[in-house]
Design a protein around this motif. Structure first.
Motif, PDB file in Angstrom:
ATOM      1  N   GLY A  89      -7.711   5.539  -2.737  1.00 41.37           N
ATOM      2  CA  GLY A  89      -6.484   5.256  -1.985  1.00 41.37           C
ATOM      3  C   GLY A  89      -5.432   4.554  -2.824  1.00 41.37           C
ATOM      4  O   GLY A  89      -4.229   4.786  -2.662  1.00 41.37           O
ATOM      5  N   TYR A  90      -5.879   3.689  -3.728  1.00 39.53           N
ATOM      6  CA  TYR A  90      -4.925   3.051  -4.640  1.00 39.53           C
ATOM      7  C   TYR A  90      -4.252   4.116  -5.497  1.00 39.53           C
ATOM      8  O   TYR A  90      -3.023   4.143  -5.619  1.00 39.53           O
ATOM      9  CB  TYR A  90      -5.628   2.037  -5.548  1.00 39.53           C
ATOM     10  N   LEU A  91      -5.063   4.997  -6.089  1.00 44.56           N
ATOM     11  CA  LEU A  91      -4.517   6.034  -6.966  1.00 44.56           C
ATOM     12  C   LEU A  91      -3.550   6.950  -6.224  1.00 44.56           C
ATOM     13  O   LEU A  91      -2.459   7.245  -6.719  1.00 44.56           O
ATOM     14  CB  LEU A  91      -5.652   6.852  -7.579  1.00 44.56           C
ATOM     15  N   TRP A  92      -3.945   7.402  -5.035  1.00 38.52           N
ATOM     16  CA  TRP A  92      -3.094   8.316  -4.269  1.00 38.52           C
ATOM     17  C   TRP A  92      -1.776   7.658  -3.861  1.00 38.52           C
ATOM     18  O   TRP A  92      -0.786   8.356  -3.602  1.00 38.52           O
ATOM     19  CB  TRP A  92      -3.834   8.831  -3.036  1.00 38.52           C
ATOM     20  N   SER A  93      -1.752   6.333  -3.793  1.00 38.24           N
ATOM     21  CA  SER A  93      -0.520   5.648  -3.391  1.00 38.24           C
ATOM     22  C   SER A  93       0.497   5.541  -4.522  1.00 38.24           C
ATOM     23  O   SER A  93       1.666   5.270  -4.263  1.00 38.24           O
ATOM     24  CB  SER A  93      -0.856   4.242  -2.879  1.00 38.24           C
ATOM     25  N   GLY A 130       3.303  -3.239  -1.711  1.00 39.42           N
ATOM     26  CA  GLY A 130       2.827  -3.093  -0.333  1.00 39.42           C
ATOM     27  C   GLY A 130       2.280  -1.700  -0.066  1.00 39.42           C
ATOM     28  O   GLY A 130       1.245  -1.542   0.597  1.00 39.42           O
ATOM     29  N   VAL A 131       2.941  -0.682  -0.602  1.00 38.80           N
ATOM     30  CA  VAL A 131       2.461   0.698  -0.450  1.00 38.80           C
ATOM     31  C   VAL A 131       1.108   0.862  -1.134  1.00 38.80           C
ATOM     32  O   VAL A 131       0.199   1.502  -0.600  1.00 38.80           O
ATOM     33  CB  VAL A 131       3.491   1.700  -1.020  1.00 38.80           C
ATOM     34  N   ILE A 132       0.960   0.261  -2.316  1.00 38.84           N
ATOM     35  CA  ILE A 132      -0.307   0.357  -3.042  1.00 38.84           C
ATOM     36  C   ILE A 132      -1.427  -0.334  -2.263  1.00 38.84           C
ATOM     37  O   ILE A 132      -2.525   0.207  -2.127  1.00 38.84           O
ATOM     38  CB  ILE A 132      -0.154  -0.224  -4.465  1.00 38.84           C
ATOM     39  N   TYR A 133      -1.142  -1.516  -1.738  1.00 38.83           N
ATOM     40  CA  TYR A 133      -2.153  -2.204  -0.917  1.00 38.83           C
ATOM     41  C   TYR A 133      -2.498  -1.393   0.319  1.00 38.83           C
ATOM     42  O   TYR A 133      -3.670  -1.278   0.687  1.00 38.83           O
ATOM     43  CB  TYR A 133      -1.654  -3.582  -0.484  1.00 38.83           C
ATOM     44  N   LEU A 134      -1.495  -0.858   0.970  1.00 37.20           N
ATOM     45  CA  LEU A 134      -1.729  -0.059   2.172  1.00 37.20           C
ATOM     46  C   LEU A 134      -2.580   1.168   1.850  1.00 37.20           C
ATOM     47  O   LEU A 134      -3.520   1.491   2.577  1.00 37.20           O
ATOM     48  CB  LEU A 134      -0.395   0.355   2.796  1.00 37.20           C
ATOM     49  N   TRP A 141     -10.704   1.218   4.446  1.00 37.93           N
ATOM     50  CA  TRP A 141     -10.940   0.964   5.861  1.00 37.93           C
ATOM     51  C   TRP A 141     -11.235   2.265   6.615  1.00 37.93           C
ATOM     52  O   TRP A 141     -12.221   2.365   7.347  1.00 37.93           O
ATOM     53  CB  TRP A 141      -9.723   0.261   6.453  1.00 37.93           C
ATOM     54  N   LEU A 142     -10.381   3.274   6.411  1.00 32.85           N
ATOM     55  CA  LEU A 142     -10.521   4.515   7.174  1.00 32.85           C
ATOM     56  C   LEU A 142     -11.617   5.431   6.645  1.00 32.85           C
ATOM     57  O   LEU A 142     -12.389   5.981   7.417  1.00 32.85           O
ATOM     58  CB  LEU A 142      -9.191   5.284   7.174  1.00 32.85           C
ATOM     59  N   VAL A 143     -11.683   5.596   5.345  1.00 29.13           N
ATOM     60  CA  VAL A 143     -12.602   6.557   4.752  1.00 29.13           C
ATOM     61  C   VAL A 143     -13.884   5.886   4.284  1.00 29.13           C
ATOM     62  O   VAL A 143     -14.968   6.445   4.404  1.00 29.13           O
ATOM     63  CB  VAL A 143     -11.918   7.310   3.589  1.00 29.13           C
ATOM     64  N   GLY A 144     -13.761   4.676   3.749  1.00 26.63           N
ATOM     65  CA  GLY A 144     -14.917   3.992   3.185  1.00 26.63           C
ATOM     66  C   GLY A 144     -15.771   3.260   4.190  1.00 26.63           C
ATOM     67  O   GLY A 144     -16.822   2.720   3.842  1.00 26.63           O
ATOM     68  N   GLY A 145     -15.316   3.199   5.434  1.00 25.84           N
ATOM     69  CA  GLY A 145     -16.111   2.549   6.461  1.00 25.84           C
ATOM     70  C   GLY A 145     -16.169   1.036   6.349  1.00 25.84           C
ATOM     71  O   GLY A 145     -17.050   0.402   6.918  1.00 25.84           O
ATOM     72  N   LYS A 146     -15.259   0.436   5.645  1.00 23.45           N
ATOM     73  CA  LYS A 146     -15.212  -1.019   5.521  1.00 23.45           C
ATOM     74  C   LYS A 146     -14.478  -1.596   6.726  1.00 23.45           C
ATOM     75  O   LYS A 146     -13.513  -1.012   7.211  1.00 23.45           O
ATOM     76  CB  LYS A 146     -14.464  -1.431   4.251  1.00 23.45           C
ATOM     77  N   GLY A 147     -14.920  -2.741   7.196  1.00 25.12           N
ATOM     78  CA  GLY A 147     -14.226  -3.415   8.284  1.00 25.12           C
ATOM     79  C   GLY A 147     -12.926  -4.030   7.791  1.00 25.12           C
ATOM     80  O   GLY A 147     -12.754  -4.283   6.597  1.00 25.12           O
TER      81      GLY A 147
END
Length: 189
Positions: A89-93, A130-134, A141-147
């Protein structure tokens, strides 16, 4: 117009190469699986030095090089598996973050980069961060199943001091490079 495109293409290639060159440098904080890298610094620089589309293109080229297997991702890794892994997700951002910084970066006034642009430039880079963090935390959160708590404490908060230092360094560096490009007549307004 052709000279501007060539300049933009050259700068985009330099930014893609630079992010790949700094990616092997990483620091793991105790207890965390996500490393501190210098990649964010280059994403912010690309956004500040290139037009939005070119900043996004530079980061897209970087992702393509990594997807092709070149060792340009964190720790000198490459391949499609990295683009589907826990930190993908970081890379894709990165393309979106670079484009946003480019959109929000103040155009140089009077043919040169001004010191008075520093606060707006830093604000543009904070928005890109902020975009990178998001992207990174959202993926975890969404894909990795982390709370959500685990994401914030393990994927965002520990990195804030490092990333604020990168924003400061990128702001100063981008201002200096923009000033040099303006003096050389290479800064597109």
């Amino acid at each position: 117009m052709r000279g501007v495109r060539l300049r933009d293409l050259a700068l985009a290639a330099v930014m893609a190469a630079l992010i790949g060159a700094v990616a092997p440098v990483r620091l793991f904080l105790p207890g965390l699986s996500v490393p501190v890298t210098l990649q964010v610094l280059v994403v912010l620089l690309a956004g500040a030095l290139l037009r939005p589309a070119w900043g996004a293109a530079a980061m897209g080229l970087y992702l393509l090089l990594g997807a092709a297997g070149l060792p340009v991702f964190a720790g000198g890794t490459g391949g499609l598996q990295v683009l589907a892994g826990p930190t993908a997700g970081y890379l894709w951002s990165y393309p979106l973050a670079a484009a946003l910084v480019g959109v929000l970066t103040p155009a140089p006034g009077g043919g040169s980069a001004r010191r008075s642009d520093l606060p707006r430039l830093a604000g543009a880079m904070l928005a890109g961060l902020g975009v990178i963090y998001l992207g990174g935390a959202g993926w975890a959160w969404l894909v990795g199943g982390k709370g959500l708590t685990a994401v914030l404490t393990g994927w965002v908060l520990p990195f804030v001091p490092f990333d604020l230092a990168k924003v400061a360094a990128a702001t100063v560096a981008a201002t200096a490079v923009r000033r040099a490009l303006a003096r050389a007549g290479l800064l597109a307004v």
